[in-house]
Write an enzyme that holds these catalytic residues in place. Sequence first.
Site, mmCIF file in Angstrom:
data_model
loop_
_atom_site.group_PDB
_atom_site.id
_atom_site.type_symbol
_atom_site.label_atom_id
_atom_site.label_comp_id
_atom_site.label_asym_id
_atom_site.label_seq_id
_atom_site.Cartn_x
_atom_site.Cartn_y
_atom_site.Cartn_z
ATOM 1 C CG ASP A 1 -5.817 -6.271 -0.173
ATOM 2 O OD1 ASP A 1 -5.849 -6.609 1.065
ATOM 3 O OD2 ASP A 1 -5.760 -5.138 0.444
ATOM 4 C CG HIS B 1 -1.909 -1.064 1.095
ATOM 5 N ND1 HIS B 1 -2.110 -1.487 0.085
ATOM 6 C CD2 HIS B 1 -2.835 -2.388 2.096
ATOM 7 C CE1 HIS B 1 -3.431 -2.483 0.750
ATOM 8 N NE2 HIS B 1 -3.192 -2.652 1.772
#
Length: 461
Positions: A324, A273
């Site tokens: 994810d 991220h």
Amino acid sequence: MTALFAETALLPIGWASRVRIDLDTAGNIAAVEAGVEPGGAERCAGPLLPGMPNLHSHAFQRAFAGLTERSGTGGDDFWSWRQIMYRCLAVLEPEDVRSIAAQLYVEMLKAGYTAVGEFHYIHNGRDGAPYADRLAMSTAVVDAAADAGIGLTLLPVLYRANGFGGAPPSLGQRRFIVEVDGLLEMIAALVGSRNGNPDLRIGIAPHSLRAVPPEDFSRATEGMRRLDPTAPIHLHIAEQTAEVEQCIAWSGQRPVAWLLEHAAVDAAWCLVHATHMETAEAKAAAATGAVVGICPSTEGNLGDGFFPMEPYREAGGRWGIGSDSHVSVNPVEELRWLDYGERLRRQRRALASESPEGSAGTALWRKALEGGTQALARPIGAIEAGRRADFLVLDADAPALYGRGGDLLMDSLIFASAPPVVRDVMVGGRWVVEECRHRAEGRILAAFRHTMDRLAAALTS
């Protein structure tokens, strides 16, 4: 020795015509030659691409994708979403994780992912006690990947605390908790059980700075280095603004700045991220040679924010993509929204690539291949001798691709196509998807449905 022949293929030097690829019996590329006759090689039915690495996955979260879109009275964000995630994992057993992961990995393969980094943090039973077989959950993931036929980098997660400063874990986190020595013992056993499998790699994932106190963080990463000096090390970082604020309150520094000052970050690391980096942090992170793992569909779904691509790219930063939480299982969509995020922020077009050749589609695919390959620490991501034979054959008759070739084909794939556009998929020299159908999708889907029926009450309450 077997051989493939493609009329067009994306090689490291660019698009090439009449390409013959020789494969050895272990599923590696032995030789690549362009501008030749097929010579009896198996003909590919369309343009050939290297398969895409998916560098960040939480497989079990596919089970509740789509069930978290209702806002509560106090609004909705990552922290409220996390409570639903805890409800789901509270009832999972190894056989559930295996069936969910196998179904997910079939979906990945059909979409164009040929390798996955599984950020795996369910270690304990439902009561928080270790399973009699400490590797029960890890084995479930490894078996699922083998059943589906996808390459796997397994990243067992260290999770120790419920916030910066070492706050005690919550009840919902009890299935994650493991001592540093216990995790390293599990990893050593997994490494020992690989039996030379070229489609399996083992690394480690200290979950985040908020979940792993500094002393445990150092012991875990140093212990992994002793087990395997080249093993990949992944962690979540700077994902939400609340996390950044909490890190500053705890340490006086932003998360990425703290990490780079306190850990020997290098090219083996993947910072997942890193959404909320300031420019100085982005430049410093790029200088380490680490990869940033960007997951645009999940980051968008959770309302986390846009990755600061411009300063990171200008500093030469490497990046890859992941799905994810699996609200989307499609590398094309991840790359499309990565570029669209920059377009929306800067009100210009085709910015995430800004490549010399001018093709945003080709540049995005290449960059994601390079970063994903590095992050998963496996020899994939390119059609050249010495790499694994992980390939995609595109459906040249798909409406968005018809009559297009080279960079125009890639631009159309990334910015104008809709599934299915991947016709055939090879992993490690074996076809696992042919004519848009996975070899075992019926059996794997039936097992997934059985699991979902059992979990229905927990997931919808």
